[in-house]
Structures are given as C-alpha cells and as structure tokens.
Design a protein around this motif. Structure first.
Motif, PDB file in Angstrom:
ATOM      1  N   GLU A  32     -15.276  29.038   7.986  1.00  8.08           N
ATOM      2  CA  GLU A  32     -16.553  28.670   8.593  1.00  8.08           C
ATOM      3  C   GLU A  32     -16.345  28.244  10.048  1.00  8.08           C
ATOM      4  O   GLU A  32     -17.193  28.486  10.902  1.00  8.08           O
ATOM      5  CB  GLU A  32     -17.193  27.510   7.812  1.00  8.08           C
ATOM      6  N   GLN A  33     -15.217  27.618  10.302  1.00  9.94           N
ATOM      7  CA  GLN A  33     -14.918  27.110  11.638  1.00  9.94           C
ATOM      8  C   GLN A  33     -13.437  27.315  11.911  1.00  9.94           C
ATOM      9  O   GLN A  33     -12.591  27.097  11.039  1.00  9.94           O
ATOM     10  CB  GLN A  33     -15.273  25.632  11.712  1.00  9.94           C
ATOM     11  N   VAL A  34     -13.132  27.730  13.148  1.00 10.30           N
ATOM     12  CA  VAL A  34     -11.736  27.980  13.514  1.00 10.30           C
ATOM     13  C   VAL A  34     -11.370  27.139  14.727  1.00 10.30           C
ATOM     14  O   VAL A  34     -12.110  27.082  15.716  1.00 10.30           O
ATOM     15  CB  VAL A  34     -11.500  29.474  13.821  1.00 10.30           C
ATOM     16  N   VAL A  35     -10.218  26.483  14.614  1.00  8.13           N
ATOM     17  CA  VAL A  35      -9.668  25.688  15.711  1.00  8.13           C
ATOM     18  C   VAL A  35      -8.443  26.419  16.250  1.00  8.13           C
ATOM     19  O   VAL A  35      -7.553  26.798  15.489  1.00  8.13           O
ATOM     20  CB  VAL A  35      -9.265  24.282  15.236  1.00  8.13           C
ATOM     21  N   ILE A  36      -8.412  26.650  17.559  1.00  6.83           N
ATOM     22  CA  ILE A  36      -7.266  27.277  18.210  1.00  6.83           C
ATOM     23  C   ILE A  36      -6.617  26.238  19.112  1.00  6.83           C
ATOM     24  O   ILE A  36      -7.269  25.689  20.000  1.00  6.83           O
ATOM     25  CB  ILE A  36      -7.686  28.495  19.059  1.00  6.83           C
ATOM     26  N   ILE A  37      -5.343  25.961  18.871  1.00  7.06           N
ATOM     27  CA  ILE A  37      -4.603  25.012  19.705  1.00  7.06           C
ATOM     28  C   ILE A  37      -3.475  25.759  20.406  1.00  7.06           C
ATOM     29  O   ILE A  37      -2.677  26.437  19.759  1.00  7.06           O
ATOM     30  CB  ILE A  37      -4.030  23.841  18.890  1.00  7.06           C
ATOM     31  N   GLN A  54      -8.627  29.652  29.723  1.00 10.51           N
ATOM     32  CA  GLN A  54      -9.667  30.578  30.181  1.00 10.51           C
ATOM     33  C   GLN A  54      -9.693  31.826  29.315  1.00 10.51           C
ATOM     34  O   GLN A  54     -10.767  32.305  28.920  1.00 10.51           O
ATOM     35  CB  GLN A  54      -9.384  30.953  31.640  1.00 10.51           C
ATOM     36  N   TRP A  55      -8.513  32.377  29.015  1.00  5.94           N
ATOM     37  CA  TRP A  55      -8.450  33.567  28.155  1.00  5.94           C
ATOM     38  C   TRP A  55      -9.047  33.284  26.774  1.00  5.94           C
ATOM     39  O   TRP A  55      -9.871  34.066  26.271  1.00  5.94           O
ATOM     40  CB  TRP A  55      -6.999  34.005  27.971  1.00  5.94           C
ATOM     41  N   LEU A  56      -8.622  32.205  26.171  1.00  5.91           N
ATOM     42  CA  LEU A  56      -9.066  31.898  24.812  1.00  5.91           C
ATOM     43  C   LEU A  56     -10.572  31.669  24.750  1.00  5.91           C
ATOM     44  O   LEU A  56     -11.243  32.144  23.824  1.00  5.91           O
ATOM     45  CB  LEU A  56      -8.313  30.676  24.277  1.00  5.91           C
ATOM     46  N   ARG A  57     -11.113  30.959  25.702  1.00  8.41           N
ATOM     47  CA  ARG A  57     -12.553  30.689  25.699  1.00  8.41           C
ATOM     48  C   ARG A  57     -13.354  31.965  25.953  1.00  8.41           C
ATOM     49  O   ARG A  57     -14.441  32.141  25.392  1.00  8.41           O
ATOM     50  CB  ARG A  57     -12.892  29.625  26.736  1.00  8.41           C
ATOM     51  N   ALA A  58     -12.823  32.845  26.807  1.00  7.00           N
ATOM     52  CA  ALA A  58     -13.523  34.098  27.078  1.00  7.00           C
ATOM     53  C   ALA A  58     -13.520  35.016  25.865  1.00  7.00           C
ATOM     54  O   ALA A  58     -14.537  35.657  25.551  1.00  7.00           O
ATOM     55  CB  ALA A  58     -12.887  34.807  28.273  1.00  7.00           C
ATOM     56  N   ARG A  59     -12.408  35.075  25.164  1.00  8.67           N
ATOM     57  CA  ARG A  59     -12.281  36.000  24.034  1.00  8.67           C
ATOM     58  C   ARG A  59     -12.874  35.447  22.740  1.00  8.67           C
ATOM     59  O   ARG A  59     -13.337  36.217  21.895  1.00  8.67           O
ATOM     60  CB  ARG A  59     -10.798  36.337  23.815  1.00  8.67           C
ATOM     61  N   PHE A  60     -12.848  34.116  22.582  1.00 12.91           N
ATOM     62  CA  PHE A  60     -13.299  33.529  21.319  1.00 12.91           C
ATOM     63  C   PHE A  60     -14.241  32.349  21.565  1.00 12.91           C
ATOM     64  O   PHE A  60     -13.925  31.203  21.245  1.00 12.91           O
ATOM     65  CB  PHE A  60     -12.096  33.092  20.478  1.00 12.91           C
ATOM     66  N   PRO A  61     -15.405  32.635  22.118  1.00  8.87           N
ATOM     67  CA  PRO A  61     -16.354  31.543  22.412  1.00  8.87           C
ATOM     68  C   PRO A  61     -16.868  30.854  21.161  1.00  8.87           C
ATOM     69  O   PRO A  61     -17.369  29.727  21.232  1.00  8.87           O
ATOM     70  CB  PRO A  61     -17.488  32.268  23.159  1.00  8.87           C
ATOM     71  N   VAL A 166      -7.599  39.508  29.819  1.00  8.11           N
ATOM     72  CA  VAL A 166      -6.248  38.978  29.992  1.00  8.11           C
ATOM     73  C   VAL A 166      -5.465  39.804  31.013  1.00  8.11           C
ATOM     74  O   VAL A 166      -4.833  39.267  31.923  1.00  8.11           O
ATOM     75  CB  VAL A 166      -5.503  38.925  28.647  1.00  8.11           C
ATOM     76  N   TYR A 167      -5.537  41.129  30.881  1.00  7.05           N
ATOM     77  CA  TYR A 167      -4.776  41.967  31.812  1.00  7.05           C
ATOM     78  C   TYR A 167      -5.212  41.729  33.251  1.00  7.05           C
ATOM     79  O   TYR A 167      -4.388  41.769  34.177  1.00  7.05           O
ATOM     80  CB  TYR A 167      -4.920  43.450  31.459  1.00  7.05           C
TER      81      TYR A 167
END
Length: 338
Positions: A32-37, A54-61, A166-167
C-alpha cells in the motif's frame, strides 16, 4: 488489498538504474505504501546525495523518499558491519518516518538477515511484534543484467539501463555565446552532427520571426523559460553532450538593451551554469539576414559577454577562425575534459 501495508527498499542508487526501478516497482505492486531510503558513505563519483534524491522523487513520486545526506547525518562507511547498517535503517524508520515496515525488498541474499534484524530492532523499541518479511526480486539479475559499478565506469555505454531523467545528469552541456552573426547556431548544429547528438536551437530567434520582429517585455522571460525547458527536455535525448545555441544570459542582454530592465526571474535564470562555455568571436564578415542590427552592435555584444562572463567568474573558451578551426578547438576541449 495488497500483500503488505508498508514496504522498504534501501540502496545507494549510485546511479539509480533500471534494476533498482524493477525492485521498487515490485514493492509498489505489493505494498500500500513504499518507503525508499538511500545513502552512501562516501558518495560515489557523479552520484551525490541531492542528485540521487532528485532522481528518486522524479521517478517515484508516489513513494516516500528519504535520502540521508552526508552533510546532515553521521553515516557509517559503506563497508561497515552489516548489523550497523541494518540498525541504522531501523532507527530511520522509527525516528525519521515514525513507523515500522512490514517487508523489505532486495535482490540480494542478505535480505533475510536484514529482515531479521529489522524485526529485532522494532521489537526492542516496542514498534511491532510480527516479523518483517523479505521479498527477493531478480537475484540472478536476469531481467536487468547490470550493476551500478558497471554503469559508473561509463554511463554513456550503458545508457540503455538508465531512465532519461537519470541519464540526463551525465550529459555535459555546451553553450555557445556571442554577438549577432558570430556563428553560434552554425557551431551548435555542426558539433551535434560531429558527435552524433542533439542541439537546442535558439527559441528567441524563432519567436522573433513568428512575431515579425516585435517582442514585448514579457516575451523575454517567456524566451528564457522555453529555452531552458527545451534544454532540459533535450538532455534526455542527447548522447554525452547537449549543444546549446545561446542561453538566458543572451535573453538578459536583450531585455536590458530593449527595455532597460529585466524580470527578477530572468535575472535568476541567467545564472544557469553550463559545463562548457564557448564565446564565438566576431572575426568574420557580418551577415545581415533581415533580423539583425549592425556590425557595431555585434561588437558591443561581444564586449558585454566578455565583461559579464568575467564578472560572474565563468570560464570560457574564445572561438576564432574558420568553422573547421572552431570545431577542432571544441573537440580538443571536450576530449580533454573526459
């Protein structure tokens, strides 16, 4: 209902590649919810913590992204004992997120031990009693056969394993500045052709032509916005380099020249930095195409660029001579910067 309420994905993400994205998307599917550290001590070349965030927020908002920055947190070294890292993640979940997790998603055989240590940490701190589950995803790397180590050696050779966002961070921007009829457009297009990449054409010229040579004050800010958005979009399509025909610094010059003022946002946008700045010298005959001023204006523009670049402490290379000589000068500079 999904299998888990809260899932955790941890990594260096240096850089964030499609193997990481496969893992995260599996977690998003199951939770239901995913945490990326993300964290790394030390930082790895070209993959600073703020860029990775920046990459993580752009790809997985849709995920909760927590990047631990070295200038804010006392992080253990990457090769520290595994228990230290695992308990750090327990601490981050408890103190920074305020919640335990139900599952951890990895592509490594250490995942079971990671889940066990998280279970122990949460129990010690009264957060939960149910064991944290480990979900193993593509351990053999059969779906995405690449690693961050391989990509860091040459991101351009392995761009197929990186998203466009990312590239783009590994693409060097090369900006051509100069007065009217000094060869900026010719150089940007020629260099893109020479190195098999793309170039960002001058939007200001396009708008000038479309509006029959009439530009209002507000048009100058519009030009800067569109030009920079064009650059941002084209970086994702470029190969190693993006060649830019002028910048918002040019737009700033015209705003001051035409209206004796410039919008604060335009002033700010004129501060965008490029990896390489090439100033085209006015050392060949002025060509009047019906949209330009006169040769004296071109010389005044050139002098303004020289003074402004020095004032801003921006290094630049002066391009002189024939088109071939200028191309060779740029090629030598770019080759030497690799």
């Amino acid at each position: 209902m999904k299998q888990f309420h809260t899932g955790l994905v941890v990594g260096k993400f240096s850089p964030l590649h499609l193997g990481h994205e496969l893992l995260i998307r599996r977690a998003l599917h199951d939770c239901e919810q995913v945490v990326i550290i993300g964290y790394s001590q030390p930082e790895l070349p070209g993959c600073g913590s703020y860029l990775r965030e920046q990459w993580l927020r752009a790809r997985f908002p849709q995920a909760i992204v927590l990047v631990l920055h070295n200038d804010r947190h006392d992080l253990p070294d990457n090769d520290a004992d595994a228990t230290v890292h695992r308990r750090l993640m327990g601490w981050a979940c408890q103190h920074l997120l305020g919640r335990p997790v139900d599952a951890v998603f990895t592509s490594e055989d250490y995942g079971d031990g990671f889940a066990t240590e998280l279970t122990r940490y949460f129990a010690e701190h009264g957060r939960r009693r149910a064991p944290v589950r480990h979900v193993l995803v593509d351990q053999a790397r059969s779906a995405i056969p690449v690693s961050g180590t391989v990509i860091r050696r040459d991101p351009h050779a392995h761009r197929a394993y990186l998203s466009g966002e990312v590239y783009a961070s590994f693409v060097q921007t090369v900006c051509f500045l100069g007065g009217e009829s000094s060869g900026k457009s010719t150089m940007a297009e020629a260099m893109a052709r020479e190195l098999g990449t793309v170039w960002a054409a001058e939007y200001g010229r396009e708008l000038w032509v479309a509006q029959d040579g009439e530009l209002a004050y507000d048009d100058l800010l519009r030009i800067a916005r569109v030009q920079q958005q064009r650059e941002d979009d084209l970086r994702q399509q470029a190969t190693r380099y993006l060649f830019c025909d002028t910048s918002a610094l040019t737009t700033l010059f015209y705003s001051r020249e035409m209206f004796d003022r410039a919008a604060p946002e335009l002033e700010h946008r004129a501060g965008r930095r490029y990896d390489h700045v090439l100033l085209c010298a006015p050392d060949f005959d002025f060509v009047q195409d019906g949209t330009r001023r006169e040769d004296g204006f071109r010389l005044r523009q050139h002098d303004w660029y020289v003074a402004e670049l020095r004032r801003r402490e921006i290094g630049y290379t002066l391009l002189t001579g024939s088109l071939r000589q200028r191309i060779d000068t740029v090629l030598a500079q770019l080759t030497g910067s690799r």
